[in-house]
Design a protein around this motif. Structure first.
Motif, mmCIF file in Angstrom:
data_model
loop_
_atom_site.group_PDB
_atom_site.id
_atom_site.type_symbol
_atom_site.label_atom_id
_atom_site.label_comp_id
_atom_site.label_asym_id
_atom_site.label_seq_id
_atom_site.Cartn_x
_atom_site.Cartn_y
_atom_site.Cartn_z
ATOM 1 N N LYS A 1 0.761 3.796 -3.165
ATOM 2 C CA LYS A 1 0.436 5.330 -2.822
ATOM 3 C C LYS A 1 1.376 6.120 -3.536
ATOM 4 C CE LYS A 1 -3.357 5.004 -1.412
ATOM 5 N NZ LYS A 1 -4.580 6.441 -2.277
ATOM 6 N N THR B 1 -3.336 -0.160 -5.238
ATOM 7 C CA THR B 1 -3.016 1.363 -5.212
ATOM 8 C C THR B 1 -4.193 2.330 -5.642
ATOM 9 O OG1 THR B 1 -0.925 0.310 -6.638
ATOM 10 C CG2 THR B 1 -1.417 2.880 -7.158
ATOM 11 N N PHE C 1 0.236 -1.204 -0.224
ATOM 12 C CA PHE C 1 0.060 -0.286 0.187
ATOM 13 C C PHE C 1 1.175 1.382 -0.173
ATOM 14 C CE2 PHE C 1 -2.733 3.254 2.200
ATOM 15 C CZ PHE C 1 -3.626 3.187 1.359
ATOM 16 N N CYS C 2 2.041 1.303 0.725
ATOM 17 C CA CYS C 2 3.154 2.486 0.857
ATOM 18 C C CYS C 2 3.399 3.003 -0.269
ATOM 19 C CB CYS C 2 3.938 2.821 2.550
ATOM 20 S SG CYS C 2 3.161 2.615 3.742
ATOM 21 N N ASN D 1 -8.011 3.851 -1.302
ATOM 22 C CA ASN D 1 -8.377 5.061 -0.224
ATOM 23 C C ASN D 1 -7.594 4.798 1.055
ATOM 24 O OD1 ASN D 1 -10.803 4.179 1.454
ATOM 25 N ND2 ASN D 1 -11.837 5.881 -0.317
ATOM 26 N N TYR D 2 -7.124 4.993 2.159
ATOM 27 C CA TYR D 2 -6.987 4.422 3.235
ATOM 28 C C TYR D 2 -8.375 3.723 3.490
ATOM 29 C CZ TYR D 2 -2.732 7.193 3.325
ATOM 30 O OH TYR D 2 -1.666 7.872 2.566
#
Length: 187
Positions: A53, A116, A49-50, A119-120
């Protein structure tokens, strides 16, 4: 969050590890295997995820669709890894290290393009859903792992199924990111 895609992706990236779980569950307590497995999954999901982002900040979404080639590459690249088991670690650490060693490449390359666009809030739901799936997988593998027919089916069809799902996930990323539409508009 596309639960169907997350479910199929979870199965695809963990299918080979399910075999290893059979052996880990025979060797260690279920709780220890569960904790190590869940920690490994959480680490790789957060990393995917990181990275996704960070890439999304730098590139337009349709360019990120190129990441769909990662799961397709994983499907076409024959990479039979053997788990390394280090008896000097606790069962939790042994499971975690085994999972990271065997599944890092698959998880990062498959989940990165899938996560990708989230959202959070969607990511938090995805993590909860995947950890639930992992917990259920351990319980089911523990219960049904001893059945000979299960072992035979996975040995016979597991590789083809896993590769098919990887390719499908890559094609979905091409579509979902808008890459295909952008390329068609260029022509």
């Amino acid at each position: 969050m596309n639960t169907t895609l997350i479910f199929i992706t979870f199965l695809a990236v963990n299918l080979d590890f399910f075999f290893i779980l059979l052996f880990l569950l025979e060797r260690y307590r279920t709780r220890d295997v569960m904790v190590g497995y869940l920690l490994g999954i959480a680490i790789l999901l957060v990393a995917s995820f990181c990275v996704g982002k960070a890439l999304a900040l730098l590139l337009p979404e349709w360019v990120l669709g190129i990441l769909g080639f990662l799961p397709i590459y994983m499907a076409l690249h024959d990479n039979d890894e053997e788990p390394g088991q280090d008896s000097h670690h606790s069962p939790v650490v042994a499971t975690l290290v085994t999972y990271l060693a065997v599944c890092s490449g698959c998880n990062l390359s498959i989940f990165l393009p899938v996560l990708t666009g989230e959202n959070y809030r969607e990511f938090a739901l995805t993590v909860a859903f995947v950890l639930f799936l992992a917990t259920m997988a351990v319980v089911l593998i523990k219960r049904f792992g001893a059945l000979t027919v299960v072992k035979q089916l996975l040995n016979r069809y597991g590789e083809v199924l896993m590769k098919t799902v990887y390719i499908g996930a890559g094609l979905y990323v091409f579509y979902d990111s808008g890459l295909l539409v952008h390329l068609i508009n260029l022509v």
